[in-house]
Design a protein around this motif. Structure first.
Motif, PDB file in Angstrom:
ATOM      1  N   ARG A   1      -8.178   2.408  -1.933  1.00  0.00           N
ATOM      2  CA  ARG A   1      -8.875   3.637  -1.531  1.00  0.00           C
ATOM      3  C   ARG A   1      -8.034   4.889  -1.776  1.00  0.00           C
ATOM      4  NH1 ARG A   1     -13.316   3.448   2.122  1.00  0.00           N
ATOM      5  NH2 ARG A   1     -14.048   1.310   2.483  1.00  0.00           N
TER       6      ARG A   1
ATOM      7  N   THR B   1     -20.861   1.409  -9.086  1.00  0.00           N
ATOM      8  CA  THR B   1     -19.967   0.267  -8.815  1.00  0.00           C
ATOM      9  C   THR B   1     -20.212  -0.853  -9.810  1.00  0.00           C
ATOM     10  OG1 THR B   1     -20.030   0.827  -6.462  1.00  0.00           O
ATOM     11  CG2 THR B   1     -19.148  -1.330  -7.053  1.00  0.00           C
TER      12      THR B   1
ATOM     13  N   PHE C   1      -8.966  -7.103   0.198  1.00  0.00           N
ATOM     14  CA  PHE C   1      -9.834  -5.933   0.061  1.00  0.00           C
ATOM     15  C   PHE C   1     -11.267  -6.437  -0.017  1.00  0.00           C
ATOM     16  CE2 PHE C   1      -9.120  -7.352  -4.240  1.00  0.00           C
ATOM     17  CZ  PHE C   1     -10.288  -7.058  -4.939  1.00  0.00           C
TER      18      PHE C   1
ATOM     19  N   GLY D   1      -6.999  -3.110   0.701  1.00  0.00           N
ATOM     20  CA  GLY D   1      -8.041  -2.112   0.453  1.00  0.00           C
ATOM     21  C   GLY D   1      -7.566  -0.690   0.668  1.00  0.00           C
ATOM     22  N   ALA D   2      -6.637  -0.504   1.582  1.00  0.00           N
ATOM     23  CA  ALA D   2      -6.131   0.843   1.857  1.00  0.00           C
ATOM     24  C   ALA D   2      -5.448   1.431   0.623  1.00  0.00           C
ATOM     25  CB  ALA D   2      -5.156   0.799   3.029  1.00  0.00           C
TER      26      ALA D   2
ATOM     27  N   ASP E   1       0.813  -1.219   0.000  1.00  0.00           N
ATOM     28  CA  ASP E   1       0.000   0.000   0.000  1.00  0.00           C
ATOM     29  C   ASP E   1       0.844   1.265   0.000  1.00  0.00           C
ATOM     30  OD1 ASP E   1      -2.282  -1.553   0.053  1.00  0.00           O
ATOM     31  OD2 ASP E   1      -2.439  -1.509   2.244  1.00  0.00           O
TER      32      ASP E   1
ATOM     33  N   SER F   1     -15.777   2.772  -2.692  1.00  0.00           N
ATOM     34  CA  SER F   1     -15.149   4.064  -2.453  1.00  0.00           C
ATOM     35  C   SER F   1     -14.459   4.576  -3.710  1.00  0.00           C
ATOM     36  CB  SER F   1     -14.140   3.943  -1.307  1.00  0.00           C
ATOM     37  OG  SER F   1     -13.419   5.140  -1.126  1.00  0.00           O
ATOM     38  N   LEU F   2     -13.803   3.673  -4.403  1.00  0.00           N
ATOM     39  CA  LEU F   2     -13.112   4.024  -5.636  1.00  0.00           C
ATOM     40  C   LEU F   2     -14.106   4.426  -6.718  1.00  0.00           C
ATOM     41  CD1 LEU F   2     -10.346   3.980  -7.226  1.00  0.00           C
ATOM     42  CD2 LEU F   2     -10.967   1.656  -7.896  1.00  0.00           C
TER      43      LEU F   2
ATOM     44  N   SER G   1      -9.278   6.959  -4.549  1.00  0.00           N
ATOM     45  CA  SER G   1     -10.675   7.385  -4.509  1.00  0.00           C
ATOM     46  C   SER G   1     -10.874   8.830  -4.928  1.00  0.00           C
ATOM     47  CB  SER G   1     -11.254   7.172  -3.105  1.00  0.00           C
ATOM     48  OG  SER G   1     -11.305   5.797  -2.797  1.00  0.00           O
TER      49      SER G   1
ATOM     50  N   SER H   1     -16.495  -2.653  -0.193  1.00  0.00           N
ATOM     51  CA  SER H   1     -16.526  -1.257   0.245  1.00  0.00           C
ATOM     52  C   SER H   1     -15.333  -0.471  -0.295  1.00  0.00           C
ATOM     53  CB  SER H   1     -16.555  -1.180   1.780  1.00  0.00           C
ATOM     54  OG  SER H   1     -15.343  -1.680   2.336  1.00  0.00           O
ATOM     55  N   ASP H   2     -14.197  -1.137  -0.459  1.00  0.00           N
ATOM     56  CA  ASP H   2     -13.020  -0.468  -1.019  1.00  0.00           C
ATOM     57  C   ASP H   2     -13.258  -0.103  -2.488  1.00  0.00           C
ATOM     58  OD1 ASP H   2     -11.487  -0.812   1.383  1.00  0.00           O
ATOM     59  OD2 ASP H   2     -11.182  -2.899   0.801  1.00  0.00           O
TER      60      ASP H   2
END
Length: 333
Positions: free
Chosen positions: A266, A326, A285, A262-263, A237, A292-293, A269, A288-289
């Motif tokens: 994101r 999404t 991930f 996932g971090a 990451d 966000s993207l 994003s 939700s990740d």
């Protein structure tokens, strides 16, 4: 061995003597006209049994060739491509601009001769373990090469990359592909940050010591538009978050970079230019990740966020739980 003319199908290139004997027996005027088109070939492709003599013959008969692709893994005992053949090809075909040499029969000496003689060369692809830093030193002096692809060149080291980053190619290279070049490490990748014109970079399956240190250095290439980092398990990451500051980046392919979570996803994003993101082979991930993207990155194209088909089996990835945007950007592969 076969040559292919643009929009004219394939023809066989025989030995010069045999070809001359055949042409003497062509009496039909229409057939003679067809045969006369051979010198107008623009593209040439060959596989197996390619020798210096073959290239000399091609250069003599087809001086207008611009694009050459040779893929030859036949035995060395049946011939080897050296300085003589590549020199003849470069000097005999002054418009030669695109060359691909892949196989067991091409070494450093031939590459050096080609680069020094082909003054119109803009695209070069090399693929074999015999290719090393000697070739890169010659390539680095070229002021015309814009595209360089190096595949399975396991003798290329950081020193060779340093030549590219400090030579004339530092001002000309737009696309650089390094695939399965095992001796490349962070030290070499860091030097690539000097190549300010570089727009496309691929470091696929370079299983040396390429980690976040190299990734952070790459983030300094502000013109970068496409980046592929297949199977670089040392990238996490930290590097991905730094790459999110590359505002010109349009494509990021981190297939198999299992250290990314996932971090890292994101981090993009709020990116305003990313069009495509490949996440195949990543597991750390969740939806939700990606959500966000999808909601924060307006430039993403339809079916542009590529994930493994196996995610469809996860109940938390059901269509009912996804935002419309999404669903638009996701692609299961």
């Amino acid at each position: 061995m076969a040559a292919q003319a643009e929009n004219s199908g394939e023809i066989s290139l025989l030995s010069e003597d045999l070809l001359a004997l055949i042409l003497k027996k062509v009496t039909d005027q229409d057939d003679r006209k067809s045969c006369s088109e051979v010198p107008n070939l623009l593209q040439f492709k060959a596989s197996q049994l390619t020798t210096d003599s073959d290239l000399e013959f091609i250069a003599q008969q087809c001086p207008k060739i611009e694009d050459v692709k040779i893929t030859d893994f036949s035995s060395h005992e049946r011939g080897f491509l050296g300085r003589k053949g590549l020199s003849a090809l470069a000097n005999g075909c002054p418009k030669l601009s695109k060359v691909s040499l892949v196989g067991d029969k091409i070494g450093n000496a031939a590459v050096v001769e080609l680069v020094n003689s082909a003054h119109s060369l803009t695209s070069l692809e090399l693929g074999h373990s015999l290719i090393g830093d000697t070739s890169l030193r010659a390539i680095a002096s070229s002021s015309s090469i814009k595209i360089l692809k190096l595949k399975s060149c396991c003798n290329i080291t950081d020193r060779g990359l340093g030549c590219l980053a400090t030579g004339s190619t530092s001002k000309t290279l737009i696309k650089l592909v390094l695939k399965r070049c095992a001796k490349i490490t962070d030290d070499g990748v860091k030097l690539l940050s000097k190549m300010r014109r570089l727009e496309q970079l691929s470091l696929c399956c370079c299983r040396g010591e390429v980690t976040d240190i190299g990734g952070l250095a790459i983030s300094a290439i502000r013109n970068l538009k496409e980046l592929k980092l297949h199977d670089l398990v040392g990238v996490s990451d930290l590097a991905i978050a730094a790459l999110a500051f590359c505002r010109n980046l349009e494509l990021l392919d981190i297939k198999g970079c299992v250290g990314v979570t996932g971090a890292g996803i994101r981090a993009f994003s709020s990116h305003q230019g990313l069009k495509r993101l490949v996440l195949l082979g990543l597991r750390n991930f969740d939806l939700s990740d990606v959500e966000s993207l999808a909601l924060g990155c307006p430039s993403l194209e339809s079916e542009s966020v590529v994930v493994d088909q196996s995610w469809r089996l996860d109940p938390t990835w059901s269509d009912e739980l996804m935002h419309d945007n999404t669903r638009r950007v996701l692609k299961f592969l």
